[in-house]
Enzyme design. Structure first.
Site, short mmCIF file in Angstrom:
data_model
loop_
_atom_site.label_atom_id
_atom_site.label_comp_id
_atom_site.label_asym_id
_atom_site.label_seq_id
_atom_site.Cartn_x
_atom_site.Cartn_y
_atom_site.Cartn_z
CE LYS A 72 -4.24 -2.02 1.89
NZ LYS A 72 -4.06 -3.32 1.82
CD GLU A 76 -3.70 5.71 3.27
OE1 GLU A 76 -3.67 5.32 2.51
OE2 GLU A 76 -4.96 5.68 3.85
NE ARG A 135 -8.84 -9.74 -5.19
CZ ARG A 135 -9.59 -8.72 -4.86
NH1 ARG A 135 -10.79 -8.76 -5.96
NH2 ARG A 135 -9.82 -8.25 -3.43
#
Length: 449
Positions: free
Chosen positions: A116, A200, A293
């Site tokens: 991430k 974050e 995906r």
């Protein structure tokens, strides 16, 4: 076009891929665990191979056994579905090294977006909006506290290698951060083998909106419509709809443009999803992650575009052009997906068991992608998803009407299921208004409007 396809997955997604393979004249090969020997996806495939015991690590995540099955059956390609090995870059590389076609993005793209922090930095460099947060892992709790002081509380503590809503916690102050940092780090090390932690900004009221992208065989990246995914429990989705009730033409154009930039930044090929957080108060959105995906919720995009995304995946992997006009994409109607899980509808705790009754609803605009049938058993070894109930209507009001009727017509006895929750949600004023956020389920359970 690929002539034989091994599906390295199970349940509803395996059946869904088999359906498209059959329509295209592609021989389908299922792999299954000992526990899944009698499941519908095994009997519906043209060929099936047992790859190990019930434990996923010994079967569906057993790369060696899956590759051996592919070689033994003469498979040309492997479709990983979602979960299990679908975002395992090493597996993707090994598949291709063995001369097989990988129906998915490149291993390099999977690697780039799997972390991430790396993904955030790549997106920021590409001009995709990212939320304020750390550019490097917070190696210690003190580093996390220093970052949080700069970002401002509350903050989200996230496993850098996580996904699927796992490895995330909110800290409202320094004391909370100290506690959650240690918990998330330990969880990440245990689940992902990587204890890296990202800090974050946390948005107390936020919507979860994502965009379906396709990286075409000719190198172009296109964005289809957005999907609203804000009905969640434990940061995991329960309901999705397309298009999002919160997104108008101007915001949609910005979402789609950002998603294309994200795909282009990693040379993306095949199907993927760019997930974002939307601040409904300001109209600002921020990159959350890219799922490299096919998504669980892909059917709602299929229904409003009239496109079979699995077919497009197979065509891209075969080096072929898509079957639709990429320069004249349009949407029609409104679609909603309800994830029918084997779980308690109040606390959402797993409730496995043998299926005594399984009667699927039918009718105009109703589609059921199911993995189970009467006589099968929901075991504790796998995800609790039993089926996806998908409806489409001319507009949101008609889709909601069809969803209510379909929920009422879906009969399941045996394992616990969350159909009663959906019946409740479809009468909830906040959800019906379209003006809801990721806190809606918590408010429903707390008895708040």
């Amino acid at each position: 076009m690929i002539e034989s396809l091994l599906i390295a997955n199970r349940g509803e997604i395996a059946r869904r891929i088999i359906r498209t393979a059959r329509r295209l004249g592609i021989r389908s090969i299922a792999v299954h665990s000992e526990a899944d020997a009698g499941m519908p996806f095994v009997t519906e495939a043209d060929e099936a191979v047992c790859v190990g015991p019930a434990n996923p690590a010994q079967s569906y995540r057993n790369a060696e056994a899956i590759l051996a099955a592919a070689k033994a059956t003469g498979a040309q390609a492997i479709h990983p579905g979602y979960g299990f090995l679908s975002e395992n870059a090493d597996f993707a590389r090994t598949v291709e090294a063995n001369g097989l076609v990988w129906v998915g993005p490149s291993a390099d793209a999977i690697t780039a977006m799997g972390d991430k922090i790396n993904a955030r930095n790549l997106m920021a460099a590409a001009g995709v909006p990212v939320a304020p947060g750390t550019q490097d892992p917070a190696a210690t709790v003190e580093a996390a506290i220093e970052a949080a002081a700069e970002i401002g509380y509350p903050v989200m503590v996230k496993a850098a290698a996580g996904g699927g809503g796992m490895g995330m916690a909110v800290a409202n102050d320094e004391a909370g951060l100290r506690t959650e940092y240690d918990k998330v780090r330990a969880f990440a090390e245990r689940m992902f083998g990587d204890g890296s932690v990202l800090i974050e900004r946390y948005f107390p009221r936020v919507r979860h909106v994502e965009v379906q992208i396709l990286g075409l065989a000719d190198g172009r990246v296109i964005a289809l419509s957005e999907r609203e995914c804000s009905v969640q429990r434990r940061n995991q989705k329960l309901v999705e709809e397309a298009p999002s009730p919160a997104v108008g033409p101007e915001l949609r154009a910005r979402f789609l443009a950002a998603a294309v930039k994200a795909g282009e930044a990693v040379g993306y090929r095949n199907a993927g999803t760019v997930e974002c957080l939307l601040d409904p108060a300001t109209g600002e959105f921020f990159f959350l992650e890219m799922n490299t995906r096919l998504q669980v919720e892909h059917p709602i995009t299929e229904l409003i575009h009239g496109i079979d995304l699995v077919e497009q995946q197979l065509r891209i992997a075969s080096g072929e052009a898509p079957t639709f006009d990429v320069d004249n994409l349009a949407t029609t109607g409104h679609a909603i997906e309800l994830r029918v899980n084997a779980e308690d509808p109040k606390r959402f705790l797993p409730g496995p068991g043998q299926v005594a009754t399984w009667v699927e609803p039918a009718g105009d605009g109703v589609r059921v992608d199911s993995g189970y049938a009467a006589g099968t058993t929901v075991t504790p070894f796998y995800d609790s998803l039993m089926a996806k109930l998908i409806v489409v209507g001319a507009d949101r009001a008609e889709a909601l009407d069809r969803a209510r009727a379909a929920v009422a017509g879906f009969e399941i006895a045996g394992p616990k299921n969350n159909l009663p929750f959906f019946a409740e949600l479809l009468e909830n004023d906040e959800f019906l208004s379209g003006d809801y956020d990721t806190g809606i389920v918590g408010r429903m359970r707390a008895g708040k409007k």
